[in-house]
Enzyme design. Structure first.
Site, PDB file in Angstrom:
ATOM      1  N   CYS A  80       0.839  -1.200   0.000  1.00 53.29           N
ATOM      2  CA  CYS A  80       0.000   0.000   0.000  1.00 53.29           C
ATOM      3  C   CYS A  80       0.878   1.256   0.000  1.00 53.29           C
ATOM      4  O   CYS A  80       1.588   1.508  -0.964  1.00 53.29           O
ATOM      5  CB  CYS A  80      -0.973  -0.036   1.188  1.00 53.29           C
ATOM      6  SG  CYS A  80      -2.328   1.142   1.040  1.00 53.29           S
ATOM      7  N   HIS A 126      -3.491  -5.579   1.053  1.00 55.83           N
ATOM      8  CA  HIS A 126      -2.846  -5.798   2.354  1.00 55.83           C
ATOM      9  C   HIS A 126      -2.842  -7.272   2.756  1.00 55.83           C
ATOM     10  O   HIS A 126      -3.753  -7.705   3.481  1.00 55.83           O
ATOM     11  CB  HIS A 126      -3.599  -5.019   3.435  1.00 55.83           C
ATOM     12  CG  HIS A 126      -3.394  -3.542   3.387  1.00 55.83           C
ATOM     13  ND1 HIS A 126      -2.378  -2.922   4.062  1.00 55.83           N
ATOM     14  CD2 HIS A 126      -4.072  -2.566   2.738  1.00 55.83           C
ATOM     15  CE1 HIS A 126      -2.433  -1.615   3.843  1.00 55.83           C
ATOM     16  NE2 HIS A 126      -3.457  -1.377   3.033  1.00 55.83           N
ATOM     17  N   GLU A 174      -1.150  -8.634   5.018  1.00 51.51           N
ATOM     18  CA  GLU A 174      -1.011  -8.759   6.484  1.00 51.51           C
ATOM     19  C   GLU A 174      -2.363  -8.623   7.193  1.00 51.51           C
ATOM     20  O   GLU A 174      -2.483  -8.977   8.359  1.00 51.51           O
ATOM     21  CB  GLU A 174       0.002  -7.724   7.005  1.00 51.51           C
ATOM     22  CG  GLU A 174      -0.527  -6.312   7.204  1.00 51.51           C
ATOM     23  CD  GLU A 174      -0.708  -5.533   5.904  1.00 51.51           C
ATOM     24  OE1 GLU A 174      -0.538  -6.110   4.813  1.00 51.51           O
ATOM     25  OE2 GLU A 174      -1.040  -4.343   6.006  1.00 51.51           O
TER      26      GLU A 174
END
Lengths: 100, 230
Positions: free
Chosen positions: B87, B195, B197
Site C-alpha cells: 500500500c 494488504h 497482512e
C-alpha cells in the site's frame, strides 16, 4: 557593517517562484473530469479540458536568474513533481530592488 | 533458521503492527526499523508497511523516499535482499525508484476500503513463490492513490518479463492492466496495494494473505527465489 559588505561582494537577487504541477497529458484526471461535469451541470456552457494541479510558491535567493532557474529545475526533478505522471510549469520573477 | 523481518516505521505508518503480527503468526521474527536510522540492522528482509508516511504531503511517498533508512533499503535491494512494499509502502518504493511507475488517485475519486479478489500472475517473486499461477486470493484494499500508471514502454517491459505478480479480478481503482502488484527486475522487490497482512487470521475474514507472507519469509530464509544470490 560587515553583513552589508558581504552582500555587496556577493549580490543576491530574490526571486518569486511559482511551480505549477499538473498531470501529464494522457494521465486520467478524475478530479478535473468531475469538476467539468459539475460546471456543465451548473449551466456553464463551453467549459472544456479542466485539469486539476498544484501550485507551489516560494522565494529563492540566487546570484542571477539563470542560477535560480537551474535550482528550480533541479528541485522540481528531485521532489516537487513525479515525472511518471506530472509535468511542471515554472515561473521565476525577480523582485524589484528594495528601496534603500 | 527463523528469519528476521525488518518493518519500517515512518511518522504516519499505521500497518506496521499488523505486518509484525502476520510475520509472528507464520513463525518469523520482526523488528522495527525507524525511518531516521540509516541502517536496516542486519535483517533478512524488509517490509515497508502501509499508512500515511509523512502525512502523504506533496504526494504519497514523496517525502518518505528521502528518509535515511531508504538508502540502506536501496543497498539491500541491490544486493538481492527481499523487500516488499504494501500500500503506502508500494507508493514509497515507486517514489524511491526501486519499482517503476506511480500510483495516482483512484479512478472513481473514492477512498476504497473493501476486500477484493486478486489473481496470481507470476510465481517468480519473493511474495508469490509459494503460490500457483492463477491462484485467486481474497485480500483487503485500503487506499485512495492505488491507480497504477506507468509509461507504455514500462508496461510492455513489465508484461514481457512477467513482472506483474498480482492483478485485480474486477478492477476497483482504474489501475493500468488491472495491476495490483509488480516486482523488480531482480524479482526481490515487490510492491502491491492490497494488504496481505490483514488477511492472516480467520477473525479478519480471510487467511489468503498467509501464503504471500509465507513466500516472503521463505525468501528471507534464503529459500525463496532462485535468482537471489547466495
Amino acid at each position: 557593517m560587515g553583513g552589508a559588505c558581504e552582500r555587496a561582494r556577493l549580490p543576491v537577487v530574490t526571486f518569486d517562484v511559482l511551480v505549477e504541477v499538473r498531470l501529464r497529458p494522457g494521465i486520467a484526471d478524475p478530479q478535473g473530469a468531475t469538476i467539468e461535469r459539475s460546471l456543465t451541470a451548473l449551466g456553464f456552457v463551453g467549459v472544456r479540458d479542466v485539469r486539476v494541479g498544484k501550485a507551489i510558491r516560494f522565494t529563492l535567493d540566487a546570484p542571477d536568474e539563470a542560477s535560480a532557474r537551474d535550482q528550480v529545475t533541479e528541485l522540481c526533478r528531485r521532489l516537487l513533481a513525479n515525472p511518471v505522471m506530472e509535468d511542471v510549469d515554472v515561473t521565476v520573477a525577480a523582485r524589484s530592488p528594495a528601496t534603500p | 533458521m527463523t528469519p528476521l523481518i525488518g518493518v519500517v516505521v515512518f511518522p504516519g505508518s499505521n500497518c506496521d503492527r499488523d505486518a509484525m503480527e502476520g510475520v509472528r503468526a507464520l513463525g518469523g521474527e520482526s523488528t522495527v526499523l525507524w525511518h531516521a536510522d540509516a541502517t536496516i540492522k542486519g535483517v533478512d528482509a524488509v517490509i515497508v508497511p502501509g499508512g500515511f508516511a509523512h502525512g502523504d504531503y506533496l504526494r504519497p511517498g514523496a517525502i518518505a523516499r528521502f528518509s535515511p533508512v531508504m538508502s540502506a533499503i536501496a543497498d539491500f535491494a541491490a544486493e538481492g535482499g527481499p523487500v516488499v512494499g504494501i500500500c503506502n509502502g508500494f507508493q514509497v518504493l515507486t517514489e524511491a525508484g526501486l519499482l517503476p511507475g506511480a500510483l495516482q488517485k483512484n479512478r472513481g475519486l473514492k477512498f476504497l476500503c473493501r476486500t477484493v479478489t486478486l489473481r496470481v500472475d507470476s510465481t517468480d517473486s519473493v511474495l508469490t513463490s509459494a503460490l500457483d499461477n492463477g491462484a485467486l486470493l481474497r485480500i483487503p484494499i485500503n487506499h485512495f492513490e492505488g491507480n497504477y500508471t506507468c509509461a507504455p514502454e514500462t508496461l510492455a517491459a513489465l508484461r514481457a518479463d512477467e513482472r506483474v505478480v498480482v492483478r485485480y479480478v474486477g478492477n476497483p481503482n482504474g489501475s493500468m492492466d488491472d495491476i495490483a502488484g509488480i516486482c523488480s527486475e531482480g524479482r526481490n522487490v515487490v510492491g502491491l496495494m492490497p494488504h496481505p497482512e490483514r488477511a492472516c487470521d480467520p477473525l479478519l475474514g480471510s487467511t489468503d494473505g498467509m501464503p504471500l507472507l509465507q513466500s516472503f519469509l521463505a525468501a528471507a530464509s534464503g529459500a525463496g527465489v532462485s535468482s537471489r544470490p547466495g
